[in-house]
Scaffold this motif. Structure first.
Motif, PDB file in Angstrom:
ATOM      1  N   CYS A   1      -7.295   1.488   8.424  1.00 45.02           N
ATOM      2  CA  CYS A   1      -5.905   1.631   7.572  1.00 45.02           C
ATOM      3  C   CYS A   1      -4.896   2.480   8.060  1.00 45.02           C
ATOM      4  O   CYS A   1      -3.823   2.372   8.216  1.00 45.02           O
ATOM      5  N   MET A   2      -5.515   3.778   8.075  1.00 46.88           N
ATOM      6  CA  MET A   2      -4.455   4.876   8.586  1.00 46.88           C
ATOM      7  C   MET A   2      -3.830   4.791   9.954  1.00 46.88           C
ATOM      8  O   MET A   2      -2.600   4.949  10.269  1.00 46.88           O
ATOM      9  N   ARG A   3      -4.712   3.969  11.040  1.00 47.49           N
ATOM     10  CA  ARG A   3      -4.165   3.577  12.425  1.00 47.49           C
ATOM     11  C   ARG A   3      -3.006   2.592  12.226  1.00 47.49           C
ATOM     12  O   ARG A   3      -2.047   2.735  12.855  1.00 47.49           O
ATOM     13  N   ALA A   4      -3.229   1.725  11.354  1.00 51.18           N
ATOM     14  CA  ALA A   4      -2.352   0.537  11.139  1.00 51.18           C
ATOM     15  C   ALA A   4      -0.984   1.284  10.731  1.00 51.18           C
ATOM     16  O   ALA A   4       0.017   0.600  10.887  1.00 51.18           O
ATOM     17  N   LEU A   5      -0.814   2.356   9.788  1.00 47.45           N
ATOM     18  CA  LEU A   5       0.412   2.816   9.418  1.00 47.45           C
ATOM     19  C   LEU A   5       1.034   3.797  10.610  1.00 47.45           C
ATOM     20  O   LEU A   5       1.847   4.360  10.187  1.00 47.45           O
ATOM     21  N   GLY A   6       0.258   4.019  11.527  1.00 44.02           N
ATOM     22  CA  GLY A   6       0.785   4.737  12.517  1.00 44.02           C
ATOM     23  C   GLY A   6       0.238   6.182  12.977  1.00 44.02           C
ATOM     24  O   GLY A   6       0.654   7.177  13.668  1.00 44.02           O
ATOM     25  N   PHE A   7      -0.983   6.584  12.052  1.00 40.33           N
ATOM     26  CA  PHE A   7      -1.769   7.927  11.982  1.00 40.33           C
ATOM     27  C   PHE A   7      -2.546   7.953  13.406  1.00 40.33           C
ATOM     28  O   PHE A   7      -3.295   6.903  13.532  1.00 40.33           O
TER      29      PHE A   7
ATOM     30  N   LEU B   1     -17.209   2.239   5.294  1.00 39.69           N
ATOM     31  CA  LEU B   1     -15.917   2.709   4.437  1.00 39.69           C
ATOM     32  C   LEU B   1     -15.162   3.645   5.145  1.00 39.69           C
ATOM     33  O   LEU B   1     -14.074   3.638   5.188  1.00 39.69           O
ATOM     34  N   ILE B   2     -15.597   4.445   6.042  1.00 38.31           N
ATOM     35  CA  ILE B   2     -14.969   5.573   6.744  1.00 38.31           C
ATOM     36  C   ILE B   2     -14.171   4.844   7.689  1.00 38.31           C
ATOM     37  O   ILE B   2     -12.881   5.265   7.846  1.00 38.31           O
ATOM     38  N   GLU B   3     -14.977   3.935   8.433  1.00 32.42           N
ATOM     39  CA  GLU B   3     -14.065   3.456   9.596  1.00 32.42           C
ATOM     40  C   GLU B   3     -12.816   2.341   9.119  1.00 32.42           C
ATOM     41  O   GLU B   3     -11.780   2.096   9.571  1.00 32.42           O
ATOM     42  N   ALA B   4     -12.997   1.823   8.019  1.00 33.24           N
ATOM     43  CA  ALA B   4     -12.158   0.755   7.221  1.00 33.24           C
ATOM     44  C   ALA B   4     -10.943   1.884   6.976  1.00 33.24           C
ATOM     45  O   ALA B   4      -9.828   1.351   7.076  1.00 33.24           O
TER      46      ALA B   4
ATOM     47  N   LYS C   1      -9.341   4.797   0.777  1.00 33.55           N
ATOM     48  CA  LYS C   1      -9.678   6.203   0.446  1.00 33.55           C
ATOM     49  C   LYS C   1     -10.515   6.443  -0.802  1.00 33.55           C
ATOM     50  O   LYS C   1     -11.555   7.206  -0.729  1.00 33.55           O
ATOM     51  N   LYS C   2     -10.371   5.828  -1.633  1.00 33.91           N
ATOM     52  CA  LYS C   2     -10.997   5.920  -2.981  1.00 33.91           C
ATOM     53  C   LYS C   2     -12.667   5.467  -2.843  1.00 33.91           C
ATOM     54  O   LYS C   2     -13.552   6.049  -3.089  1.00 33.91           O
ATOM     55  N   ALA C   3     -12.597   4.042  -2.130  1.00 34.06           N
ATOM     56  CA  ALA C   3     -14.089   3.875  -2.011  1.00 34.06           C
ATOM     57  C   ALA C   3     -14.724   4.539  -0.950  1.00 34.06           C
ATOM     58  O   ALA C   3     -15.961   4.897  -1.219  1.00 34.06           O
ATOM     59  N   MET C   4     -14.139   5.107  -0.041  1.00 38.09           N
ATOM     60  CA  MET C   4     -14.796   5.985   0.816  1.00 38.09           C
ATOM     61  C   MET C   4     -15.239   7.296   0.162  1.00 38.09           C
ATOM     62  O   MET C   4     -16.261   7.923   0.330  1.00 38.09           O
ATOM     63  N   ASP C   5     -14.379   8.132  -0.683  1.00 47.32           N
ATOM     64  CA  ASP C   5     -14.653   9.093  -1.267  1.00 47.32           C
ATOM     65  C   ASP C   5     -15.870   8.986  -2.042  1.00 47.32           C
ATOM     66  O   ASP C   5     -16.500   9.756  -2.264  1.00 47.32           O
TER      67      ASP C   5
ATOM     68  N   PRO D   1      -0.570  11.553   4.798  1.00 48.81           N
ATOM     69  CA  PRO D   1      -2.052  11.017   4.999  1.00 48.81           C
ATOM     70  C   PRO D   1      -2.678  11.054   3.842  1.00 48.81           C
ATOM     71  O   PRO D   1      -3.524   9.885   3.762  1.00 48.81           O
ATOM     72  N   CYS D   2      -2.486  11.834   2.738  1.00 47.80           N
ATOM     73  CA  CYS D   2      -3.320  11.841   1.672  1.00 47.80           C
ATOM     74  C   CYS D   2      -2.935  10.904   0.702  1.00 47.80           C
ATOM     75  O   CYS D   2      -3.849  10.428  -0.197  1.00 47.80           O
ATOM     76  N   SER D   3      -1.649  10.306   0.628  1.00 54.90           N
ATOM     77  CA  SER D   3      -1.188   9.421  -0.201  1.00 54.90           C
ATOM     78  C   SER D   3      -1.192   7.762   0.206  1.00 54.90           C
ATOM     79  O   SER D   3      -0.915   6.917  -0.513  1.00 54.90           O
ATOM     80  N   GLU D   4      -1.761   7.650   1.509  1.00 55.20           N
ATOM     81  CA  GLU D   4      -1.551   6.244   2.080  1.00 55.20           C
ATOM     82  C   GLU D   4      -3.074   5.692   2.121  1.00 55.20           C
ATOM     83  O   GLU D   4      -4.250   6.492   2.076  1.00 55.20           O
ATOM     84  N   CYS D   5      -2.978   4.531   2.161  1.00 57.35           N
ATOM     85  CA  CYS D   5      -4.294   3.518   2.161  1.00 57.35           C
ATOM     86  C   CYS D   5      -5.247   4.020   0.814  1.00 57.35           C
ATOM     87  O   CYS D   5      -6.437   4.219   0.867  1.00 57.35           O
ATOM     88  N   PRO D   6      -4.890   4.092  -0.300  1.00 52.39           N
ATOM     89  CA  PRO D   6      -5.461   4.538  -1.470  1.00 52.39           C
ATOM     90  C   PRO D   6      -6.855   3.756  -1.860  1.00 52.39           C
ATOM     91  O   PRO D   6      -7.758   4.034  -2.408  1.00 52.39           O
ATOM     92  N   GLU D   7      -6.472   2.294  -1.568  1.00 56.33           N
ATOM     93  CA  GLU D   7      -7.719   1.531  -1.853  1.00 56.33           C
ATOM     94  C   GLU D   7      -9.294   2.112  -1.016  1.00 56.33           C
ATOM     95  O   GLU D   7     -10.267   2.135  -1.584  1.00 56.33           O
TER      96      GLU D   7
END
Length: 67
Positions: free
Chosen positions: A59-65, A52-55, A34-38, A26-32
């Protein structure tokens, strides 16, 4: 409803694992997103960054998380 903060990296992926498929971390997925949110959370605080948190969650849900 849980929130995803800049330090959250312990979410378990909902993907099935096998010997030939690597499970995404999870920490390495959706880097774009995550960077904007952080950056937003650090500069403005979590309550000002809900879009940004919801976006990032989407993204994470789309990857199956499960978030």
């Amino acid at each position: 409803m849980s929130t995803l903060s800049a330090a959250t990296c312990d979410t378990t992926p909902a993907l099935e694992t096998s010997d030939t498929v690597e499970t995404p971390k999870p920490c390495s997925e959706c880097p774009e997103t995550k960077k904007a949110m952080d950056a937003c959370i650090i500069e403005k605080g979590e309550e000002s960054c809900t879009d940004l948190i919801e976006a990032h969650k989407e993204c994470m849900r789309a990857l199956g998380f499960k978030i």
